[in-house]
Design an enzyme around this catalytic site. Sequence first.
Site, PDB file in Angstrom:
ATOM      1  N   GLU A  45      47.575   5.092  37.113  1.00  0.00           N
ATOM      2  CA  GLU A  45      49.022   5.117  36.881  1.00  0.00           C
ATOM      3  C   GLU A  45      49.500   6.558  36.828  1.00  0.00           C
ATOM      4  O   GLU A  45      49.031   7.349  36.015  1.00  0.00           O
ATOM      5  CB  GLU A  45      49.364   4.415  35.565  1.00  0.00           C
ATOM      6  CG  GLU A  45      50.835   4.503  35.191  1.00  0.00           C
ATOM      7  CD  GLU A  45      51.143   4.007  33.786  1.00  0.00           C
ATOM      8  OE1 GLU A  45      52.200   4.398  33.252  1.00  0.00           O
ATOM      9  OE2 GLU A  45      50.337   3.252  33.219  1.00  0.00           O
ATOM     10  N   ARG A  49      57.297  11.380  35.152  1.00  0.00           N
ATOM     11  CA  ARG A  49      57.790  12.316  34.146  1.00  0.00           C
ATOM     12  C   ARG A  49      57.875  13.749  34.651  1.00  0.00           C
ATOM     13  O   ARG A  49      58.214  14.656  33.895  1.00  0.00           O
ATOM     14  CB  ARG A  49      56.895  12.269  32.895  1.00  0.00           C
ATOM     15  CG  ARG A  49      56.823  10.877  32.279  1.00  0.00           C
ATOM     16  CD  ARG A  49      56.016  10.881  31.005  1.00  0.00           C
ATOM     17  NE  ARG A  49      55.652   9.524  30.600  1.00  0.00           N
ATOM     18  CZ  ARG A  49      54.983   9.224  29.504  1.00  0.00           C
ATOM     19  NH1 ARG A  49      54.595  10.198  28.691  1.00  0.00           N
ATOM     20  NH2 ARG A  49      54.677   7.977  29.215  1.00  0.00           N
ATOM     21  N   LYS A 133      52.334  -4.821  29.013  1.00  0.00           N
ATOM     22  CA  LYS A 133      51.886  -3.564  28.418  1.00  0.00           C
ATOM     23  C   LYS A 133      52.303  -3.580  26.951  1.00  0.00           C
ATOM     24  O   LYS A 133      53.448  -3.914  26.635  1.00  0.00           O
ATOM     25  CB  LYS A 133      52.551  -2.400  29.154  1.00  0.00           C
ATOM     26  CG  LYS A 133      52.325  -1.032  28.528  1.00  0.00           C
ATOM     27  CD  LYS A 133      53.015   0.029  29.365  1.00  0.00           C
ATOM     28  CE  LYS A 133      52.872   1.412  28.752  1.00  0.00           C
ATOM     29  NZ  LYS A 133      53.400   2.464  29.626  1.00  0.00           N
TER      30      LYS A 133
END
Length: 212
Positions: A45, A49, A133
């Site tokens: 993943e 950001r 998640k």
Amino acid sequence: MGEKTEKLLSILTLQPVVPVLIVDDVKSAVLLARALVAGGLKAIEITMRTSAALDAVRAVADEVEGAEVGAGTILNAAHWDAAIAAGSRFIVSPGATQELLDAARSSSVPLLPGAATASEVMALREEGYQVLKFFPAEQAGGAAYLKALSSPFAGTVFCPTGGISLKNAMDYLSLPNVICVGGSWVAPKELIAAGDWAGITKLASEAAALKG
């Protein structure tokens, strides 16, 4: 939703730990992903950001054999579209909004949506989601909290992320409702800065050997 759930499960069951990466440049992302795959961590993943994140997803998808790259920190439909266009095989979000769920509904790419409370789990179950998640895992109550959710929410499995390290990963992986964990400890900033890809492969191998 069944086909997308199966697709997501096929990715998340590749390994017990999904590396959660913040990357600052594309070149290091490719080398990092190769090091992680060499250690047995194929599902990766890359979080949205940094300004390099989308290009990093695209490069890993195109250049790293064996990698199943996903985009994380997806917050809205625009993020979703950009991540899919870059080649993301799966999408991860810290929570869920109706806008994001609508974008996911019309796509063949699976979403791993975030949930931290019983109500959020219930809402996502109503949308057809079986794989969630749990974020932020440690701050939201940790393994004990997640264990408490296993009985009322039978059939729902989680990938906890947030505050997880080699020291506490097994607290989660031993739970019946945990399929894998997300963690950044397999790719420390200092090793990336030093270009110590062998060191990262070693950490990845240790993570890949964890058993629930």
